[in-house]
Design an enzyme around this catalytic site. Structure first.
Site, PDB file in Angstrom:
ATOM      1  NE  ARG A 212      -4.461  -5.224 -22.302  1.00 25.76           N
ATOM      2  CZ  ARG A 212      -4.407  -4.133 -23.071  1.00 25.76           C
ATOM      3  NH1 ARG A 212      -3.484  -3.222 -22.830  1.00 25.76           N
ATOM      4  NH2 ARG A 212      -5.232  -3.979 -24.080  1.00 25.76           N
TER       5      ARG A 212
ATOM      6  N   PRO B 286       0.823  -1.218   0.000  1.00 25.71           N
ATOM      7  CG  PRO B 286      -0.267  -1.236   2.058  1.00 25.71           C
ATOM      8  CD  PRO B 286       0.593  -2.054   1.168  1.00 25.71           C
TER       9      PRO B 286
ATOM     10  CG  ASP C 177      -4.121  -0.477 -24.191  1.00 35.56           C
ATOM     11  OD1 ASP C 177      -5.174  -1.023 -24.552  1.00 35.56           O
ATOM     12  OD2 ASP C 177      -3.165  -1.089 -23.722  1.00 35.56           O
TER      13      ASP C 177
ATOM     14  CD  GLU D 289      -1.056  -4.704   9.947  1.00 29.53           C
ATOM     15  OE1 GLU D 289      -2.130  -5.301  10.067  1.00 29.53           O
ATOM     16  OE2 GLU D 289      -0.961  -3.576   9.434  1.00 29.53           O
TER      17      GLU D 289
HETATM   18  C1  LIG Z   1      -0.494   1.715  11.933  1.00 30.06           C
HETATM   19  C2  LIG Z   1      -1.337   0.526  11.476  1.00 30.06           C
HETATM   20  C3  LIG Z   1      -2.660   0.491  12.165  1.00 30.06           C
HETATM   21  N1  LIG Z   1      -1.560   0.570  10.034  1.00 30.06           N
HETATM   22  C4  LIG Z   1      -2.128  -0.702   9.603  1.00 30.06           C
HETATM   23  C5  LIG Z   1      -2.279  -0.781   8.142  1.00 30.06           C
HETATM   24  N2  LIG Z   1      -1.039  -0.488   7.477  1.00 30.06           N
HETATM   25  C6  LIG Z   1      -1.146  -0.491   6.060  1.00 30.06           C
HETATM   26  C7  LIG Z   1      -1.379  -1.884   5.535  1.00 30.06           C
HETATM   27  C8  LIG Z   1      -2.639  -2.250   5.134  1.00 30.06           C
HETATM   28  C9  LIG Z   1      -2.856  -3.549   4.634  1.00 30.06           C
HETATM   29  C10 LIG Z   1      -1.806  -4.428   4.531  1.00 30.06           C
HETATM   30  C11 LIG Z   1      -2.071  -5.792   3.988  1.00 30.06           C
HETATM   31  N3  LIG Z   1      -1.039  -6.138   3.016  1.00 30.06           N
HETATM   32  C12 LIG Z   1      -0.015  -6.994   3.261  1.00 30.06           C
HETATM   33  C13 LIG Z   1       0.767  -7.074   2.123  1.00 30.06           C
HETATM   34  C14 LIG Z   1       0.191  -6.237   1.145  1.00 30.06           C
HETATM   35  C15 LIG Z   1       0.521  -5.913  -0.178  1.00 30.06           C
HETATM   36  C16 LIG Z   1      -0.241  -4.991  -0.851  1.00 30.06           C
HETATM   37  C17 LIG Z   1      -1.344  -4.385  -0.234  1.00 30.06           C
HETATM   38  C18 LIG Z   1      -2.120  -3.335  -0.935  1.00 30.06           C
HETATM   39  N4  LIG Z   1      -3.159  -2.705  -0.338  1.00 30.06           N
HETATM   40  N5  LIG Z   1      -3.618  -1.768  -1.183  1.00 30.06           N
HETATM   41  C19 LIG Z   1      -2.888  -1.747  -2.312  1.00 30.06           C
HETATM   42  N6  LIG Z   1      -3.065  -0.896  -3.375  1.00 30.06           N
HETATM   43  C20 LIG Z   1      -1.922  -2.745  -2.195  1.00 30.06           C
HETATM   44  C21 LIG Z   1      -1.003  -3.025  -3.247  1.00 30.06           C
HETATM   45  N7  LIG Z   1      -0.327  -3.180  -4.177  1.00 30.06           N
HETATM   46  C22 LIG Z   1      -1.702  -4.740   1.058  1.00 30.06           C
HETATM   47  C23 LIG Z   1      -0.938  -5.652   1.749  1.00 30.06           C
HETATM   48  C24 LIG Z   1      -0.532  -4.055   4.926  1.00 30.06           C
HETATM   49  C25 LIG Z   1      -0.328  -2.759   5.454  1.00 30.06           C
HETATM   50  C26 LIG Z   1      -0.534   0.824   7.849  1.00 30.06           C
HETATM   51  C27 LIG Z   1      -0.320   0.855   9.330  1.00 30.06           C
END
Ligand SMILES: CC(C)N1CCN(Cc2ccc(Cn3ccc4ccc(-c5n[nH]c(N)c5C#N)cc43)cc2)CC1
Length: 239
Positions: A154, A89, A169, A116
């Site tokens: 693609r 994220p 595209d 996380e």
């Molecule tokens: C302080 C504390 C309460 N906060 C807690 C939430 N934290 C953020 C947080 C939130 C969810 C995840 C779950 N997760 C694990 C690996 C992973 C890879 C990609 C993504 C992902 N999410 N959205 C996208 N566009 C992505 C992409 N590309 C999400 C992932 C991981 C990390 C920020 C800190």
């Protein structure tokens, strides 16, 4: 192109056997190898996560299994190293330009985190790209890997039947796609725009660009900033 994907949910990547990406694999244009991270754990519980230093909610993925997995997977070819992509994220926004850049790579490795996220030392040691597919929160990197791999695949030579499709595209010329139509010519009382059935290809091209410009101005004005436009485009945008 070869793509290795490391995940604790290999089944999540099964959709890559379907459709466009599946056909690219059948044709040998793309080879995808999915790896279960737990294969590189050493304890009886096959543990991949632990509590975060500094406290806070959730768990963090331990560095050891990732380092063992990436060391083995990348050691496959002497004197060659893949481009390692980590969906997160906190990553840089994934764009068509980024897809075009990744499509030029012979070998990609995707690290699908969960919980996380992955211990930062793994990212520092191994990651070439940290990518986010959008400003919303997913539960892991697998869905993002599906998105990125489809956008990249693609663009590979021969994958799209009509190579012109790639050139036309959305985003390739920096504009959003305009509306598209097919038969019947009238549906629920709404007629297909007559110009599209006129056979006048110049008029059709003008109409399509006009629609793309208007839609982009309405929905993504940011895509129009810092761009120069021909007089004909300026007329459309000013209307
Ligand atoms: C302080 C504390 C309460 N906060 C807690 C939430 N934290 C953020 C947080 C939130 C969810 C995840 C779950 N997760 C694990 C690996 C992973 C890879 C990609 C993504 C992902 N999410 N959205 C996208 N566009 C992505 C992409 N590309 C999400 C992932 C991981 C990390 C920020 C800190």
């Amino acid at each position: 192109m070869r793509a290795d994907i490391v995940t604790i949910f290999p089944a999540y990547l099964e959709p890559l056997r379907l459709s466009l990406v599946g056909r690219a694999q059948e044709h040998g244009t793309l080879q995808i190898h999915t790896h279960d991270l737990r294969m590189w754990t050493t304890d009886v519980h096959r543990t991949v996560d632990d509590a975060p230093y500094g406290g806070g909610p959730g768990m963090v993925m331990r560095p050891e299994p990732w380092d063992a997995a990436l060391s083995q997977i990348t050691a496959r070819v002497a004197d060659s190293r893949p481009r390692v992509v980590v969906p997160t994220p906190a990553g840089t926004p994934f764009t068509q330009r980024h897809a075009e850049e990744l499509a030029r790579e012979p070998w990609l490795v995707f690290c699908c985190g969960r919980y996380e996220g992955i211990d930062a030392r793994v990212i520092e040691t191994w990651a070439d790209d940290e990518i986010s597919i959008g400003d919303y929160v997913l539960a892991g990197g697998e869905a993002a890997t599906l998105v990125i791999l489809e956008a990249v695949t693609r663009l590979l030579p021969g994958v799209l039947g009509n190579s012109a499709s790639v050139a036309d595209d959305s985003f390739s010329d920096g504009l959003l796609e305009g509306p598209v139509y097919t038969r019947p010519p009238v549906w629920r009382g709404t007629e297909v725009p007559p110009v599209l059935r006129s056979g006048d290809h110049e008029a059709i091209a003008r109409w399509r660009r006009s629609q793309a410009l208007r839609r982009t101005l309405l929905r993504r004005p940011d895509l129009l900033e810092h761009r120069e436009f021909a007089e004909a485009d300026r007329v459309v945008l000013a209307a």
